[in-house]
Scaffold this active site. Structure first.
Site, short mmCIF file in Angstrom:
data_model
loop_
_atom_site.label_atom_id
_atom_site.label_comp_id
_atom_site.label_asym_id
_atom_site.label_seq_id
_atom_site.Cartn_x
_atom_site.Cartn_y
_atom_site.Cartn_z
N ARG A 197 -9.10 0.39 4.69
CA ARG A 197 -7.78 0.64 3.77
C ARG A 197 -7.06 0.39 3.36
NH1 ARG A 197 -5.69 4.75 7.86
NH2 ARG A 197 -4.92 5.39 5.86
N CYS A 236 -6.20 13.41 11.95
CA CYS A 236 -5.93 11.45 12.24
C CYS A 236 -5.56 11.24 13.68
CB CYS A 236 -4.67 11.40 11.83
SG CYS A 236 -3.43 10.15 11.62
N ARG A 253 -4.02 10.34 4.40
CA ARG A 253 -3.50 11.57 4.28
C ARG A 253 -2.46 11.22 3.21
NH1 ARG A 253 -3.53 13.78 9.25
NH2 ARG A 253 -1.17 14.73 8.23
N ILE A 305 3.13 18.97 8.77
CA ILE A 305 3.74 18.86 7.48
C ILE A 305 4.75 20.09 7.03
CG2 ILE A 305 1.47 18.34 6.07
CD1 ILE A 305 1.55 20.96 5.23
N ASP A 306 5.18 20.46 8.28
CA ASP A 306 7.08 21.44 7.89
C ASP A 306 7.59 21.33 7.72
OD1 ASP A 306 7.27 19.62 10.25
OD2 ASP A 306 8.70 20.78 10.90
N LEU A 307 8.16 19.77 7.44
CA LEU A 307 9.78 19.45 6.92
C LEU A 307 9.19 19.41 4.70
CD1 LEU A 307 10.00 16.57 8.77
CD2 LEU A 307 11.50 19.20 8.69
N ARG A 326 0.23 15.14 12.58
CA ARG A 326 1.20 14.81 11.24
C ARG A 326 1.21 15.70 10.57
NH1 ARG A 326 -1.52 9.05 9.64
NH2 ARG A 326 0.23 9.00 8.14
N ASP A 375 3.72 0.25 12.60
CA ASP A 375 2.54 0.40 12.04
C ASP A 375 2.23 -1.61 11.82
OD1 ASP A 375 2.65 2.09 10.80
OD2 ASP A 375 2.73 1.81 8.62
N LYS A 400 0.60 -1.39 -0.01
CA LYS A 400 0.02 -0.28 -0.28
C LYS A 400 0.80 1.10 0.07
CE LYS A 400 -1.54 1.44 4.06
NZ LYS A 400 -1.65 2.95 4.17
N ASN A 401 1.63 1.69 0.61
CA ASN A 401 2.62 2.86 0.97
C ASN A 401 3.48 2.69 0.25
OD1 ASN A 401 0.36 3.21 3.19
ND2 ASN A 401 2.38 2.55 4.50
N1 EPU Z 1 6.50 14.50 11.20
C1 EPU Z 1 6.80 15.85 11.26
N2 EPU Z 1 6.82 17.13 10.19
C2 EPU Z 1 7.14 16.55 8.71
C3 EPU Z 1 6.47 15.10 8.85
C4 EPU Z 1 6.16 14.44 9.74
O1 EPU Z 1 6.80 16.06 11.88
O2 EPU Z 1 6.67 17.45 7.97
C5 EPU Z 1 6.09 13.86 11.77
C6 EPU Z 1 4.85 13.24 12.33
O3 EPU Z 1 4.48 14.06 12.79
C7 EPU Z 1 4.66 11.69 12.41
C8 EPU Z 1 6.19 11.31 11.73
O4 EPU Z 1 6.88 12.92 11.42
O5 EPU Z 1 4.94 12.32 14.11
C9 EPU Z 1 6.28 10.39 10.87
O6 EPU Z 1 5.89 10.85 9.56
P1 EPU Z 1 6.01 9.93 8.07
O7 EPU Z 1 6.35 11.63 7.68
O8 EPU Z 1 7.34 10.03 8.69
O9 EPU Z 1 5.03 9.05 7.91
P2 EPU Z 1 3.92 9.41 6.88
O10 EPU Z 1 4.38 9.66 5.43
O11 EPU Z 1 2.80 10.31 6.92
C10 EPU Z 1 4.09 6.94 6.16
C11 EPU Z 1 2.88 5.75 6.24
C12 EPU Z 1 2.63 5.25 7.67
C13 EPU Z 1 4.01 5.30 8.18
C14 EPU Z 1 4.60 6.06 8.85
C15 EPU Z 1 6.21 5.95 9.42
C16 EPU Z 1 2.24 5.91 4.53
C17 EPU Z 1 0.86 6.18 3.17
N3 EPU Z 1 2.25 6.30 5.62
O12 EPU Z 1 3.26 8.22 6.91
O13 EPU Z 1 1.89 4.31 7.61
O14 EPU Z 1 3.26 5.31 10.04
O15 EPU Z 1 4.87 6.43 7.15
O16 EPU Z 1 7.00 4.14 9.03
O17 EPU Z 1 3.31 5.96 3.48
C18 EPU Z 1 0.05 2.76 7.94
O18 EPU Z 1 0.28 2.35 7.22
O19 EPU Z 1 -0.71 2.75 8.64
C19 EPU Z 1 0.70 4.21 8.18
C20 EPU Z 1 0.16 4.86 8.97
#
Ligand code: EPU
Length: 432
Positions: free
Chosen positions: A411, A126, A102, A133-135, A131, A319, A30-31
């Site tokens: 999902r 969420c 998301r 998005i600052d980065l 979650r 996860d 999925k991811n």
């Molecule tokens: N974060 C920040 N700033 C940012 C981006 C992220 O502080 O700009 C923090 C988030 O707040 C969070 C952490 O970093 O606490 C993880 O965020 P990340 O960006 O790594 O996660 P993501 O890309 O939103 C993906 C997977 C998630 C998985 C995470 C961590 C997808 C669609 N989702 O999310 O999968 O938990 O990486 O490995 O790829 C799931 O499949 O159940 C799921 C939640």
């Protein structure tokens, strides 16, 4: 109920304590596939993705591409998705669509790079934590994009002359930020370097897909990714098979152990699951590779308690935390589970306690005293992995469990109840 869930009244009924036996095939990840769909926005020619699981999140991502003017054809039976973004006509992704998943926020980078401007809704609430998005924002600005967040939308445009490659450093190795920036940088001028990038296999798979379409990305899968910008003319059609879903594989492995069964898991890449497999072996599981892409799973009796901390890949994945917690409820001794990625990913604890588990939570640490038995109960999952964890608990519990929250399950798991049933679980999905 959040905006990103699709309502269903279905529930799963499980009559527990039936050992899982046999063989099951794991679907495409999925991811990974969601990001490959987003990356197709960059490609002005048809692309074909294979091993695409029929998941609600995949359908929602296809809806977004349709709204942007792309053409998509999904053959669910063959698991083949054809995407044609040569007809892209819009750079606007509205709240009604983006808020349903998301992961869709990663369309921002590719839309901006391809169209020169983008208006993308912020993804919305969420269940498992903030979650941020600052980065994503900081990185895109460093590449030269003008970005404004207003009225719930990110509005962005590229200055005259286009995005320009830069050395970027992520404060934390976020998956989404790495993906968004990597995709935006494909069409930037010169070299972009992403330091402290996420190392997850899905990132490497995204880079492999983009390279297959003519991008020039090296280092994906390590902490330093280099992207040499190309032009739209350099990007071309490709056929690509998505890698197997390591989280689905981990979920089945844990389910087999939770029921004391013995089964073969096919289409799995064991090195993507090293953190899980070594922990399970430490606990007493017997894991035998069969060829390169199958594992036989069994145990010699009751597993031992352990300590687990979720961390970034290649550490123990967040996860798989809820599924692992379901397993730990019945192990010998006291286990400690620390959740370090999300601040609120323990919603399943109360439900497990209702099934007889002994769990105390202090901030982001759960302490579990192994119990002799769980008892079936009606429970509700409030996010994707929590629901999978509760189904595992139901398989390991005495009597009947009713699991709700299938809008979350759908999902991310393809035919979950059917696959468990093929392994001998007494499980059925019914409409209330
Ligand atoms: N974060 C920040 N700033 C940012 C981006 C992220 O502080 O700009 C923090 C988030 O707040 C969070 C952490 O970093 O606490 C993880 O965020 P990340 O960006 O790594 O996660 P993501 O890309 O939103 C993906 C997977 C998630 C998985 C995470 C961590 C997808 C669609 N989702 O999310 O999968 O938990 O990486 O490995 O790829 C799931 O499949 O159940 C799921 C939640």
């Amino acid at each position: 109920m959040t905006a990103n869930s699709i309502e269903t009244k279905d529930k799963i009924l499980i009559n527990g304590l039936k050992p899982l036996n046999g063989q099951v095939r794991i679907s495409g990840a999925k991811n990974a596939v969601l990001k490959q769909i987003a990356a197709s926005i960059l490609i002005p020619h048809p692309v074909i993705l294979k091993d695409v699981p029929a998941l609600q999140d995949v359908y929602r991502m296809i809806d977004i591409l349709h709204a942007l003017g792309a053409k998509c054809e999904f053959d669910e039976k063959q698991e083949i998705l054809k995407i044609n973004c040569s007809t892209l006509s819009s750079s606007y992704a509205p709240f009604e669509l983006v808020s349903k998943l998301r992961a869709s926020f990663v369309i921002l980078g590719p839309i901006l790079a391809r169209c020169g401007n983008a208006k993308v809704s912020l993804p919305g609430g969420c269940q498992i934590g903030t979650r941020r998005i600052d980065l994503h924002e900081k990185g895109l600005k460093s590449l030269g994009a003008h970005l404004e967040i207003t009225h719930g939308y990110v509005e962005a445009h590229v200055p005259e002359g286009g995005l320009v490659g830069k050395e970027l450093h992520l404060d934390i190795p976020s998956n989404g930020a790495t993906e968004n920036l990597m995709m935006a940088a494909v069409l930037a001028k010169g070299l972009t370097i992403i330091e402290n990038a996420a190392k997850d296999p899905e990132i490497e798979d995204l880079a492999n897909f983009l390279n297959c379409c003519g991008a020039k990305i090296t280092g994906a899968g390590s902490h330093r990714i280099e992207i040499e910008g190309v032009t739209l003319n350099d990007l071309h059609s490709c056929e690509y098979t998505t890698l197997p879903d390591r989280i689905e594989a981990g979920t089945f492995i844990i389910a087999v152990l939770a029921t004391g069964g013995k089964a073969i898991i096919d289409n799995v890449i064991p090195k993507h699951l090293t953190a899980l497999l070594s922990k399970l072996e430490e606990m007493g599981a017997v894991i035998t590779p069969i060829g390169d892409k199958s594992l036989e799973i069994s145990s010699n009796g009751r597993l031992k308690a352990t300590e687990i901390s979720t961390v970034w890949y290649p550490g123990f994945p967040t996860d798989l935390q809820p599924q692992m917690m379901a397993l730990l409820t019945k192990t010998d001794g006291v286990s400690i589970l620390k959740e370090n990625i999300y601040e609120d990913r323990f919603s399943h604890v109360e439900e497990l306690v209702r099934m007889g588990a002994d769990i105390q939570v202090n901030n982001h640490i759960a302490i579990l005293k192994g119990v002799d038995k769980l008892t079936g109960a009606p429970v509700t999952g409030s996010d994707l992995r929590a629901t999978a964890g509760l189904i595992i608990a139901g398989l390991a519990a005495d009597g009947i469990s009713e699991v709700r929250g299938l809008n979350h399950l759908d999902r991310g798991y393809n035919s979950f109840a059917d696959k468990l049933s093929s392994l001998g679980a007494d499980i059925k999905r019914i409409n209330d």
